[in-house]
Design an enzyme around this catalytic site. Structure first.
Site, mmCIF file in Angstrom:
data_model
loop_
_atom_site.group_PDB
_atom_site.id
_atom_site.type_symbol
_atom_site.label_atom_id
_atom_site.label_comp_id
_atom_site.label_asym_id
_atom_site.label_seq_id
_atom_site.Cartn_x
_atom_site.Cartn_y
_atom_site.Cartn_z
ATOM 1 N N GLY A 44 0.872 -1.194 0.000
ATOM 2 C CA GLY A 44 0.000 0.000 0.000
ATOM 3 C C GLY A 44 0.896 1.226 0.000
ATOM 4 C CB SER B 62 4.389 -1.017 9.732
ATOM 5 O OG SER B 62 4.957 -1.801 10.743
ATOM 6 C CG ASP C 51 13.210 -9.063 11.100
ATOM 7 O OD1 ASP C 51 13.095 -10.295 10.997
ATOM 8 O OD2 ASP C 51 12.787 -8.269 10.248
ATOM 9 N NE ARG D 102 23.176 -35.369 3.008
ATOM 10 C CZ ARG D 102 22.055 -35.908 2.576
ATOM 11 N NH1 ARG D 102 20.956 -35.823 3.295
ATOM 12 N NH2 ARG D 102 22.026 -36.533 1.432
ATOM 13 N N GLY E 118 15.407 -12.346 9.320
ATOM 14 C CA GLY E 118 16.002 -11.267 10.112
ATOM 15 C C GLY E 118 16.162 -9.998 9.307
#
Ligand code: F6P
Length: 386
Positions: A95, A126, A149, A184, A192
């Site tokens: 927006g 925001s 984050d 492995r 983040g």
């Protein structure tokens, strides 16, 4: 100053969702119901105001009440909001409120509700957008920081971060056994955005061998790859045949560009590079020649875990602080956690810093590369790229 005891308050969630948003909403609903206030849940952030302005919804449709939920049987009335991730109000991370027509519609919708105050639960991006609208239109705003984050400045914690850390930590535990079974190297790409908090916290808690965050490793380099291979070869020579690498998504590629699947990229590079180094004559690296590297991108799972007890508590404390600030008519504040205490800070002090960071394309609250969290990782022998 005469304070009006009965308030009309709006609440919205904005930006990417995260665990704990509903727990904030629940706390605000409960406290304002007890106070006899009128509370309006604005759907899909500022889009909810636009719908009001366009007559697509009416104020009565948005009223929130503490009525429990319509669950049958003995669970009738159970208050489920604090357990649920996501946002019952919906959120918005697109927006264009800078478009004057959009901004006018939002402001028009706000006027229809005739609010005394608005609680905006958001991240740095925001909150900046809503702060600008609030300044333009003269709204009484209270911000509550949320994001996995954990990069909103001036607060030690944002709602959602703790659950995100738990999701990544649990994923590292789960991956350990398949990694060990096949000897492995697992590269785990962690969200983040431009901050390494999630990768660093979960990497330490989850037993990572290597943690790469943008504050220390802005981008991949040949030198870094060589060092990673050396760390992996040393682990192997000591009998540890598997390894876990936590890679924050903010770390860029060789060309210093963001890569959506940087974890896959790094896994492939390690695989190719390890055999190249051995062929080039570094025998100490030949135990890596056949190394099998796999990448896992945890993606939006990190935003959707069941809110941890810490996040539920923090969300509740932040929600009640917002209500208290409104009651005291101390508007234009961000609720924060400072030295372990719930406090608030004037948005006029918070926002210039956020705006400057956005202009400079910097993370608003990065990991301190010299802080105790990084020192701890290094003291454990975790390789961090320097
Ligand atoms: O800011 C929260 C966050 O989850 C970041 O960690 C991530 O980079 C981004 O949002 C993902 O955004 P989207 O959901 O739009 O893909």
């Amino acid at each position: 100053m005469i304070m009006n005891a009965k308030k009309r308050v709006g609440i919205l969630t904005s930006g990417g969702d995260c665990p704990g948003l509903n727990a904030v909403i629940r706390a605000v609903v409960k406290a304002s119901t007890i106070k006899g206030w009128d509370l309006y849940g604005i759907p899909y952030s500022t889009d909810g105001f636009i719908s009001l302005a366009q007559g697509k919804s009416q104020p009565e449709d948005l009223k929130l009440k503490d009525h429990g939920y319509d669950i049958p049987g003995l669970l009738q009335g159970l208050d489920v909001l604090q357990f649920l991730s996501g946002s019952v109000l919906g959120s918005l991370n697109k927006g264009n409120p800078h478009d004057p027509e959009v901004a006018n519609n939002i402001i028009e919708g706000y006027k229809i509700l005739n609010l005394d105050a608005l609680i905006a639960i958001g991240g740095d991006g925001s909150l900046e957008i809503i702060y600008d609208l609030a300044k333009k239109a003269g709204w009484n705003l209270i911000g509550i920081p949320k994001t996995i984050d954990n990069d909103v400045p001036f607060t030690e914690r944002s709602v959602g971060f703790d659950t995100g850390v738990n999701v990544v930590t649990n994923a590292l535990y789960d991956l350990t056994f398949t990694a060990a079974s096949h000897e492995r190297v697992m590269v785990v790409q962690v969200m983040g955005r431009d901050a390494g908090h999630l990768a660093l916290n979960a990497g330490i808690a989850g037993g990572a061998d290597i943690i790469l965050i943008p504050e220390i490793v802005p981008n991949l380099t040949e030198n870094l790859l060589e060092n990673i291979c050396k760390v992996l070869a040393k682990l192997r020579s000591e009998g540890r045949k598997f390894a876990l690498i936590v890679l924050a998504e903010g770390v860029k590629n060789f060309e210093a560009k963001k890569e959506k699947y940087i974890g896959d990229h790094l896994a492939q590079l390690i695989q190719d590079y390890s055999s190249k180094l051995c062929h080039n004559g570094d025998e100490s690296l030949c135990n890596l020649e056949e190394v099998d590297c796999r990448a896992t991108t945890l993606g939006h799972l990190q935003r959707s875990g069941i809110p941890s007890s810490y996040d539920r508590l923090l969300a509740t404390l932040f929600g009640i602080k917002a209500v208290t600030l409104i009651e005291q008519e101390q508007y234009n504040h961000l609720v924060i956690l400072e030295n372990g205490k719930v406090e608030s800070k004037s948005l006029d002090k918070v926002m210039p810093m956020i705006k400057w960071c956005h202009q400079e394309n910097r993370c608003a609250d990065p990991v301190d590369p010299h802080g105790f969290m990084v020192q701890t990782a290094k003291a454990l022998g975790i390789y961090m790229g320097n």
